[in-house]
Scaffold this active site. Structure first.
Site, PDB file in Angstrom:
ATOM      1  N   ASP A  37      -5.767   0.682  -5.075  1.00  0.00           N
ATOM      2  CA  ASP A  37      -6.504   1.741  -5.820  1.00  0.00           C
ATOM      3  C   ASP A  37      -5.512   2.980  -5.757  1.00  0.00           C
ATOM      4  O   ASP A  37      -4.731   3.362  -4.902  1.00  0.00           O
ATOM      5  CB  ASP A  37      -7.468   2.243  -4.772  1.00  0.00           C
ATOM      6  CG  ASP A  37      -8.118   3.572  -4.831  1.00  0.00           C
ATOM      7  OD1 ASP A  37      -7.952   4.047  -6.121  1.00  0.00           O
ATOM      8  OD2 ASP A  37      -8.900   4.041  -4.356  1.00  0.00           O
ATOM      9  N   LYS A  79      -1.821  -2.418  22.189  1.00  0.00           N
ATOM     10  CA  LYS A  79      -1.530  -2.280  20.499  1.00  0.00           C
ATOM     11  C   LYS A  79      -2.400  -3.451  19.882  1.00  0.00           C
ATOM     12  O   LYS A  79      -1.987  -3.958  18.975  1.00  0.00           O
ATOM     13  CB  LYS A  79      -0.057  -2.250  20.096  1.00  0.00           C
ATOM     14  CG  LYS A  79       0.757  -1.402  20.998  1.00  0.00           C
ATOM     15  CD  LYS A  79       2.168  -1.730  20.241  1.00  0.00           C
ATOM     16  CE  LYS A  79       3.141  -0.496  21.056  1.00  0.00           C
ATOM     17  NZ  LYS A  79       4.533  -0.899  20.628  1.00  0.00           N
ATOM     18  N   ASP A  98      -9.181   3.404 -12.041  1.00  0.00           N
ATOM     19  CA  ASP A  98      -8.015   3.484 -11.446  1.00  0.00           C
ATOM     20  C   ASP A  98      -7.452   2.490 -10.404  1.00  0.00           C
ATOM     21  O   ASP A  98      -6.815   2.675  -9.658  1.00  0.00           O
ATOM     22  CB  ASP A  98      -7.957   4.821 -10.557  1.00  0.00           C
ATOM     23  CG  ASP A  98      -8.815   4.960  -9.530  1.00  0.00           C
ATOM     24  OD1 ASP A  98      -9.557   3.976  -9.521  1.00  0.00           O
ATOM     25  OD2 ASP A  98      -9.029   6.132  -8.889  1.00  0.00           O
TER      26      ASP A  98
END
Length: 349
Positions: free
Chosen positions: A330, A275, A225
């Site tokens: 994926d 951050k 996949d």
């Protein structure tokens, strides 16, 4: 002789520049020359990916990763001499230089031998139910979902076939008849396909134990996949260069903490990071396994590929990793499938 302009980079090239050159050139190597055409060295795909694993980034200079003393030859050597030389030295490329050290050509092992087919078997895991993609997978298994103009699994097989892979094993379980009826024995796709039928789910690695015999060469194992344009031959070459028992392809994953992070040391504020971005490597679902390592899987017990690597490491076997910088996706959820539909034409057509 290879087209030199497709392989050459200058001494000011970045790692990213060199990787792009390697990806586009048929020879799969970057040749570094200065402004006068003097040959400075080579950079292979394996050289660059080892550098990335060691902490280098794509914008860094390629020069620290260049092999400054590769084997070279002169234009006076004929094909037989070059072929014998490459086989004796166990190398795949020989730059051709003149008496002044200028690069005048490149010969490769591939162009000097007649065999174009790769002996390595390919095992594609295509037995999953794809529950997160319901209701689309109610009638067809996930690898048979159409992206672009063809099923995901067909894109994988045809990409591998273009690189010379021809012996395929498909591990099937859920809706196996859909896959078997579509691909048959593989003849219409120019390959040979056999089926490993799981009577019950064996995990991502358990189907290895269903192979009819132990292969002679390392086997490529891949989830059915995944859409990627990674060069699979380069992955196998890297595996052999590392003398590994197994190689796992990995993908860099980044995430940013949406807040300022407080770093505390001895109950005091040590520093404040706004951050921050965290980077890690994740399993990309593409593997190479050497023949002797396959004996760890019996074909009866459910077994994941990470468990196979853990078992090998417990026996002090050499397990390597290959960083994937090419396109990779994926397809596990509806958002992934929608993204694949948007991007397929730009990457694969």
């Amino acid at each position: 002789m290879q087209q030199l302009e497709d392989c050459i980079v200058g001494p000011d090239a970045t790692i990213g520049d060199a990787m792009e050159t390697i990806d586009k050139s048929k020879a799969k190597i970057a040749l570094v020359v200065n402004e006068k055409g003097v040959f400075l060295g080579t950079a292979t795909d394996g050289d660059l990916r080892r550098g990335l694993l060691a902490g280098a980034v794509l914008m860094d200079s390629v020069l620290p990763l260049v092999n400054r003393s590769p084997r070279t030859a002169s234009s006076s050597h004929d094909n037989d001499e070059l072929l014998n030389f490459m086989r004796a030295e166990q190398i795949r490329h020989v730059p051709i230089v003149d008496g002044s050290g200028r690069l005048v050509g490149l010969r490769t092992l591939t162009e000097l031998v007649t065999a174009k087919r790769r002996p390595n078997w390919v095992l594609l895991m295509a037995g999953g139910e794809g529950q997160r993609l319901r209701p689309l997978t109610a009638e067809v298994p996930k690898p048979m979902l159409q992206v672009g103009t063809k099923p995901i699994l067909e894109t994988i097989i045809t990409s591998l076939a273009k690189e010379g892979f021809y012996r395929f094993f498909l591990s099937v379980n859920y809706k196996a008849n859909v896959i078997e009826e579509y691909f048959g024995n593989g003849r219409q796709f120019g390959v040979e396909i056999s089926y490993l039928r799981e009577t019950e789910p064996l995990g991502t690695g358990g189907a290895i134990g269903l192979l009819p015999e132990q292969p002679v060469d390392p086997i490529l194992v891949m989830n059915g996949d995944i859409l990627t344009n990674v060069n699979f031959s380069s992955v196998l070459d890297f595996h052999e260069e590392q003398e590994a028992s197994a190689t796992m392809c990995v993908r860099e994953f980044q995430f940013q903490v949406p807040y300022g992070v407080v770093d505390i040391k001895d109950n005091r504020l040590h520093r404040f990071v706004e951050k921050p971005v965290h980077r890690s490597y994740v399993n990309a679902g593409i593997y190479v396994v050497s023949p002797h390592a396959l004996s760890l899987v019996d074909g009866k017990t459910p077994f994941t590929m990470p468990e196979l690597f853990e078992s090998l490491m417990a026996q002090s076997e050499n397990c390597s990793v290959y960083p994937v910088k090419e396109y990779w996706l994926d397809i596990g959820q509806h958002d992934d499938l929608a993204r694949a539909q948007r991007e397929f034409g730009d990457v694969f057509e």
